[in-house]
Design a protein around this motif. Structure first.
Motif, PDB file in Angstrom:
ATOM      1  N   TYR A  83       0.861  -1.174   0.000  1.00 41.41           N
ATOM      2  CA  TYR A  83       0.000   0.000   0.000  1.00 41.41           C
ATOM      3  C   TYR A  83       0.896   1.221   0.000  1.00 41.41           C
ATOM      4  CZ  TYR A  83      -3.894  -3.017   1.203  1.00 41.41           C
ATOM      5  OH  TYR A  83      -4.855  -3.993   1.190  1.00 41.41           O
ATOM      6  N   ASP A 101      -5.742   9.402   1.796  1.00 44.44           N
ATOM      7  CA  ASP A 101      -5.800   8.755   0.482  1.00 44.44           C
ATOM      8  C   ASP A 101      -4.780   7.632   0.446  1.00 44.44           C
ATOM      9  OD1 ASP A 101      -7.815  10.291  -0.683  1.00 44.44           O
ATOM     10  OD2 ASP A 101      -6.409  11.863  -1.248  1.00 44.44           O
ATOM     11  N   SER A 127      -3.341   3.991  -1.998  1.00 47.76           N
ATOM     12  CA  SER A 127      -3.359   3.194  -3.217  1.00 47.76           C
ATOM     13  C   SER A 127      -2.677   1.871  -2.910  1.00 47.76           C
ATOM     14  CB  SER A 127      -2.639   3.924  -4.350  1.00 47.76           C
ATOM     15  OG  SER A 127      -1.292   4.154  -4.020  1.00 47.76           O
ATOM     16  N   LYS A 128      -2.938   0.901  -3.769  1.00 47.49           N
ATOM     17  CA  LYS A 128      -2.327  -0.416  -3.645  1.00 47.49           C
ATOM     18  C   LYS A 128      -1.813  -0.774  -5.017  1.00 47.49           C
ATOM     19  CE  LYS A 128      -3.521  -5.067  -2.040  1.00 47.49           C
ATOM     20  NZ  LYS A 128      -4.643  -5.867  -1.499  1.00 47.49           N
ATOM     21  N   GLY A 129      -0.493  -0.821  -5.145  1.00 44.60           N
ATOM     22  CA  GLY A 129       0.082  -1.012  -6.472  1.00 44.60           C
ATOM     23  C   GLY A 129      -0.294   0.162  -7.349  1.00 44.60           C
ATOM     24  N   SER A 130      -0.882  -0.118  -8.505  1.00 48.29           N
ATOM     25  CA  SER A 130      -1.288   0.960  -9.408  1.00 48.29           C
ATOM     26  C   SER A 130      -2.747   1.355  -9.230  1.00 48.29           C
ATOM     27  CB  SER A 130      -1.040   0.544 -10.864  1.00 48.29           C
ATOM     28  OG  SER A 130      -1.847  -0.574 -11.182  1.00 48.29           O
ATOM     29  N   THR A 131      -3.421   0.770  -8.253  1.00 46.22           N
ATOM     30  CA  THR A 131      -4.832   1.076  -8.008  1.00 46.22           C
ATOM     31  C   THR A 131      -4.958   2.119  -6.914  1.00 46.22           C
ATOM     32  OG1 THR A 131      -5.450  -1.173  -8.604  1.00 46.22           O
ATOM     33  CG2 THR A 131      -7.061   0.105  -7.346  1.00 46.22           C
ATOM     34  N   ARG A 132      -5.580   3.229  -7.261  1.00 45.89           N
ATOM     35  CA  ARG A 132      -5.824   4.290  -6.292  1.00 45.89           C
ATOM     36  C   ARG A 132      -7.248   4.125  -5.770  1.00 45.89           C
ATOM     37  NH1 ARG A 132      -4.076   9.269  -4.659  1.00 45.89           N
ATOM     38  NH2 ARG A 132      -5.668  10.834  -4.376  1.00 45.89           N
ATOM     39  N   PHE A 133      -7.407   4.133  -4.446  1.00 42.62           N
ATOM     40  CA  PHE A 133      -8.722   3.996  -3.838  1.00 42.62           C
ATOM     41  C   PHE A 133      -9.432   5.348  -3.821  1.00 42.62           C
ATOM     42  CE2 PHE A 133      -6.367   0.400  -2.035  1.00 42.62           C
ATOM     43  CZ  PHE A 133      -7.220  -0.623  -2.390  1.00 42.62           C
ATOM     44  N   HIS A 171     -21.872   2.015  -9.885  1.00 41.06           N
ATOM     45  CA  HIS A 171     -20.604   2.513  -9.342  1.00 41.06           C
ATOM     46  C   HIS A 171     -20.619   3.980  -9.452  1.00 41.06           C
ATOM     47  CE1 HIS A 171     -19.150   3.424 -13.311  1.00 41.06           C
ATOM     48  NE2 HIS A 171     -19.226   2.192 -13.672  1.00 41.06           N
TER      49      HIS A 171
END
Length: 130
Positions: free
Chosen positions: A3, A83, A85-91, A130
């Protein structure tokens, strides 16, 4: 899985979520989450959370999250205030979580929580909301 972010939820040494059990690898954390969630589901089946008089709302969903993950994380059931993110995924941006949670919960109530839909209809409705 690492993360990223100015994240009080992540152990800076291991890159995994801080947890009540001192678990330091993602693999072990994933396994433990599954076991605790299965236990929480069984507990909820035996003693369901009482719904608010006005029906389920975003606060109720946070209570469910706390029941599912509270044995793992101190912050379970609280709205995130950073804020991440995990890897290239931003939450989702933390500033919008409460408002969007309220909005999405209201939509779910309007659909009667998707009850009575086939698996295909449920998937289509869930994706389109979504």
């Amino acid at each position: 899985m690492k993360y990223d972010g100015a994240d009080k939820y992540v152990d800076p040494e291991t890159g995994v979520l801080r947890n009540r059990h001192g678990i330091r690898t993602q693999e072990a954390l994933d396994r433990s989450e599954v076991l605790f969630v299965i236990s929480a589901i069984a507990e909820n089946t035996a003693a369901p959370l009482e719904e608010p008089d006005a029906g389920p709302d975003f606060t109720y969903l946070k209570r469910i999250y706390k029941r599912l993950f509270g044995e793992m994380y101190d912050w379970a059931g609280e709205v995130r205030d950073v804020d991440i993110s995990k890897g290239s995924t931003r939450f989702a941006n933390f500033r919008f979580i409460e408002a969007e949670g309220q909005r999405l919960t209201s939509e779910m109530v309007e659909t009667n929580w998707f009850s009575g839909l086939s698996h295909e209809e449920f998937a289509e409705q869930a994706v389109n909301r979504h």
